[in-house]
Design an enzyme around this catalytic site. Structure first.
Site, PDB file in Angstrom:
ATOM      1  N   LYS A 103       8.694  26.121  -8.659  1.00  0.00           N
ATOM      2  CA  LYS A 103       8.697  26.074  -9.523  1.00  0.00           C
ATOM      3  C   LYS A 103       7.945  27.020  -9.976  1.00  0.00           C
ATOM      4  CE  LYS A 103       6.308  25.364 -12.741  1.00  0.00           C
ATOM      5  NZ  LYS A 103       5.626  26.746 -13.937  1.00  0.00           N
ATOM      6  N   CYS A 129      -5.695  38.413  -7.957  1.00  0.00           N
ATOM      7  CA  CYS A 129      -6.719  37.511  -7.589  1.00  0.00           C
ATOM      8  C   CYS A 129      -7.447  38.028  -6.876  1.00  0.00           C
ATOM      9  CB  CYS A 129      -6.092  36.605  -6.701  1.00  0.00           C
ATOM     10  SG  CYS A 129      -5.243  36.797  -5.449  1.00  0.00           S
TER      11      CYS A 129
HETATM   12  P1  NAD Z   1      -2.372  29.351 -13.760  1.00  0.00           P
HETATM   13  O1  NAD Z   1      -2.751  28.770 -12.939  1.00  0.00           O
HETATM   14  O2  NAD Z   1      -1.879  29.380 -15.152  1.00  0.00           O
HETATM   15  O3  NAD Z   1      -0.546  29.110 -12.850  1.00  0.00           O
HETATM   16  C1  NAD Z   1      -0.039  28.869 -12.262  1.00  0.00           C
HETATM   17  C2  NAD Z   1       1.371  28.183 -11.637  1.00  0.00           C
HETATM   18  O4  NAD Z   1       1.323  26.800 -11.916  1.00  0.00           O
HETATM   19  C3  NAD Z   1       2.597  28.289 -13.177  1.00  0.00           C
HETATM   20  O5  NAD Z   1       3.518  28.441 -12.433  1.00  0.00           O
HETATM   21  C4  NAD Z   1       2.179  27.295 -13.834  1.00  0.00           C
HETATM   22  O6  NAD Z   1       3.098  26.656 -14.618  1.00  0.00           O
HETATM   23  C5  NAD Z   1       1.609  26.225 -12.846  1.00  0.00           C
HETATM   24  N1  NAD Z   1       0.717  25.359 -14.071  1.00  0.00           N
HETATM   25  C6  NAD Z   1       0.411  25.183 -14.878  1.00  0.00           C
HETATM   26  N2  NAD Z   1      -0.194  24.191 -15.279  1.00  0.00           N
HETATM   27  C7  NAD Z   1      -0.264  23.418 -14.097  1.00  0.00           C
HETATM   28  C8  NAD Z   1      -0.370  21.794 -13.969  1.00  0.00           C
HETATM   29  N3  NAD Z   1      -1.065  21.321 -15.174  1.00  0.00           N
HETATM   30  N4  NAD Z   1       0.476  21.472 -13.178  1.00  0.00           N
HETATM   31  C9  NAD Z   1       0.783  21.710 -12.313  1.00  0.00           C
HETATM   32  N5  NAD Z   1       0.662  23.472 -12.624  1.00  0.00           N
HETATM   33  C10 NAD Z   1       1.256  23.821 -13.087  1.00  0.00           C
HETATM   34  O7  NAD Z   1      -2.568  30.623 -12.832  1.00  0.00           O
HETATM   35  P2  NAD Z   1      -1.850  32.322 -14.093  1.00  0.00           P
HETATM   36  O8  NAD Z   1      -1.720  32.691 -14.810  1.00  0.00           O
HETATM   37  O9  NAD Z   1       0.421  31.755 -13.577  1.00  0.00           O
HETATM   38  O10 NAD Z   1      -1.782  33.207 -12.882  1.00  0.00           O
HETATM   39  C11 NAD Z   1      -3.265  33.732 -12.900  1.00  0.00           C
HETATM   40  C12 NAD Z   1      -4.125  33.284 -11.682  1.00  0.00           C
HETATM   41  O11 NAD Z   1      -3.648  32.958 -10.445  1.00  0.00           O
HETATM   42  C13 NAD Z   1      -5.306  33.492 -11.593  1.00  0.00           C
HETATM   43  O12 NAD Z   1      -6.339  33.000 -11.244  1.00  0.00           O
HETATM   44  C14 NAD Z   1      -5.602  34.504 -10.673  1.00  0.00           C
HETATM   45  O13 NAD Z   1      -6.745  34.675  -9.169  1.00  0.00           O
HETATM   46  C15 NAD Z   1      -5.072  33.302  -9.439  1.00  0.00           C
HETATM   47  N6  NAD Z   1      -3.665  33.794  -8.581  1.00  0.00           N
HETATM   48  C16 NAD Z   1      -4.292  33.437  -6.936  1.00  0.00           C
HETATM   49  C17 NAD Z   1      -3.930  33.864  -5.952  1.00  0.00           C
HETATM   50  C18 NAD Z   1      -4.410  33.304  -4.666  1.00  0.00           C
HETATM   51  O14 NAD Z   1      -3.803  33.784  -3.655  1.00  0.00           O
HETATM   52  N7  NAD Z   1      -5.928  33.734  -4.527  1.00  0.00           N
HETATM   53  C19 NAD Z   1      -2.550  35.029  -6.522  1.00  0.00           C
HETATM   54  C20 NAD Z   1      -2.548  35.541  -7.461  1.00  0.00           C
HETATM   55  C21 NAD Z   1      -2.981  34.607  -7.933  1.00  0.00           C
END
Ligand code: NAD
Length: 499
Positions: free
Chosen positions: A177, A286
């Site tokens: 997803k 990140c």
């Molecule tokens: P997000 O948490 O908003 O979304 C990530 C994913 O989760 C998306 O596919 C989204 O649709 C899904 N999602 C949203 N709400 C959900 C729920 N309630 N239940 C299950 N899934 C849900 O993050 P984003 O804005 O897409 O990405 C940015 C964030 O990701 C930043 O905080 C960044 O630091 C982090 N990130 C971490 C890494 C790592 O490896 N540590 C790598 C890349 C990005």
């Protein structure tokens, strides 16, 4: 990407639309506002279909020899290589990163395929001795089952590849997803896997709202593992839901990374690293360098050069090869950055040294562009503690190496840390004392390689690591195997022969 159909879900080896008469969502180029594509807002029923297909395929796929699974991965690597340039362009249009970076994103998927294809002839367990005579003991890795993979938009091919390749190699089946900002990159990737010969049901793809589809995946009784990359706020809820249903769960979450520059550092090198770390991917990594900790002896001179470097970055459409920084991914992300600029100015009382504004002129007039922004701050401020995920760096002053380390460690996150120094003793102390999953010496906070473990401590995750051999521990369960060939009952700890 397929152009002839609106069927962008991939379930049981078939491209299909959503079930019923659901909604659709659009993608737009964040640099130009150009409309790109329309995708089905999948429904919980689609999730159920995808999980059912994955469950059915698991029984077959887990028995396919690992070497054969590795060969399919290798084939997908070759197909990805052939499409690298086209996929990089699609990705720049879809989420805004400059071309050099989207090429890197596809390359990361290529490297990951190569790494795990090789694992097809390893996937080692251990053979060991037994405390009892005529008994053989070993440990082997077993697949976990159906894996729900939930991914963000900032590395839209690399991050799915970090999850899908080890999951498949280990014998699992998956439902992906992706983020709603980057469904196209996921479609491109899944088409490659299909063309490489991944059998029906082994990889499934659904699109749409994290809240709706995510919730269904997290509660589904047939999902055995959830691998989530995203924000710490959402990740905490994912972990909680998995705990309640006893799903294996790996969380890769946010960061608030810092680069320390000591007084003995190569300042030219440190400057290049700081600019790339802070403003590469428009700060939407990140591992982005969100804090810059400068030793007081070089503070003035370095700060001046850093601000100058930020001001001179060329900003625009990432498809233009001269551009160094593209737009934010969305209006929402742009508003988030603006809200942190306001917090910095009004709530924290930080000093704005450059930037702070939305860009609306020239090549930036139609997109979500923001000036590279530098604040002079203090460690306690919100802008120095919370993840901003945009082109904003907060500069902090340290009087000593110990103070610099303590500032670096003084956040809830623990993903990446960097130290620029020529002093080997300090370098090794940083390796030992930085509370981060990744430590760089004389290199910026960004730039992980796929054969090393990736992840962090504190609120950055829940103790797992992606990439390299470490990811095998996410996607397999250890199984201990004992074979007693003595022909009699031998009780462990009780019938142990005495010397
Ligand atoms: P997000 O948490 O908003 O979304 C990530 C994913 O989760 C998306 O596919 C989204 O649709 C899904 N999602 C949203 N709400 C959900 C729920 N309630 N239940 C299950 N899934 C849900 O993050 P984003 O804005 O897409 O990405 C940015 C964030 O990701 C930043 O905080 C960044 O630091 C982090 N990130 C971490 C890494 C790592 O490896 N540590 C790598 C890349 C990005």
């Amino acid at each position: 990407m397929k152009k002839d159909t609106d069927a962008f879900n991939f379930i049981n080896g078939r491209w299909c639309g959503r079930s019923g008469r659901g909604e659709r969502f659009e993608t737009r180029n964040p640099a130009t506002g150009e409309r790109l594509e329309s995708f089905p807002q999948s429904t919980p029923r689609d999730v159920d279909d995808a999980v059912r297909a994955a469950r059915k395929a698991f029984d077959f796929w887990r028995k396919v020899p690992t070497t054969r699974r590795g060969e399919i991965l290798l084939k997908s690597m070759r197909l990805l290589e052939a499409k690298k340039e086209a996929f990089a362009r699609d990705m720049t249009r879809e989420m805004g990163k400059i071309l050099a970076e989207t090429r890197g994103d596809v390359q990361e998927a290529i490297d990951t395929a190569f790494y795990y294809a090789g694992e097809g002839r390893r996937l080692f367990g251990q053979t060991t001795t037994s405390e009892l005579p005529d008994k053989f003991a070993m440990s082997i890795r077993a697949p976990v089952g159906v894996c729900a993979l939930i991914t963000p938009w900032n590395f839209p091919m690399a991050i799915p590849s970090w999850k899908i390749y080890p999951a498949l190699l280990c014998g699992n089946t998956v439902v992906l997803k992706p983020a709603t900002a980057t469904p196209g990159a996921a479609v491109n990737f899944v088409e490659i896997l299909e063309a490489a010969g991944v059998p029906p049901g082994v990889v499934n793809l659904v699109h749409g709202s994290g809240a709706t589809l995510g919730k269904r995946l997290l509660r589904h009784p047939d999902v055995n593992l959830v691998s989530f990359t995203g924000s710490s706020a959402v990740g905490a809820g994912v972990g909680e839901a998995c705990g309640r249903t006893f799903k294996k769960c790996s969380l890769e979450l946010g960061g608030k990374n810092a680069q320390i520059v000591m007084d003995d550092a190569d300042l030219d090198l440190a400057l290049e690293g700081a600019l790339w770390g802070a403003f590469g991917t428009t700060g939407q990594r990140c591992t982005a360098t969100s804090r810059l900790i400068l030793h007081e002896k070089i503070f003035g001179v370095f700060l001046e050069r850093f601000v100058e470097g930020a001001r001179s970055l060329k900003i625009g459409d990432g498809l233009d090869p001269a551009v160094q920084m593209g737009p934010l991914v969305s209006g929402r992300q742009l508003r988030n950055v603006q809200s942190y600029v306001r917090i910095g100015l009004r709530q924290d009382g930080a000093k704005l040294l450059t930037g702070g504004k939305v860009l609306k002129q020239g090549p930036c007039r139609r997109g979500f562009f923001h000036e590279p922004t530098v604040f002079l701050g203090q460690p306690h401020m919100r802008i120095a503690r919370e993840e901003i995920f945009g082109p904003v760096a907060v500069v902090l002053k340290a009087r000593s190496f110990d103070e610099a380390l303590s500032i670096l460690n003084g956040t809830d996150y623990g993903l990446s840390g960097s130290l620029y120094t020529r002093d080997v003793n300090r370098a090794l102390r940083a390796v030992r004392d930085m509370q981060t999953g990744i430590t760089y010496i004389n290199a910026p906070t960004i730039g992980a390689e796929v054969h090393l473990p990736f992840g962090g401590v504190k609120h950055t995750g829940n103790g797992h690591r992606e990439a390299g051999a470490a990811a095998l521990d996410i996607f397999t369960e250890w199984k201990a195997v004992y074979v007693d060939y003595s022909g009699r009952l031998q009780r462990a700890q009780i019938d142990v022969p005495k010397s």
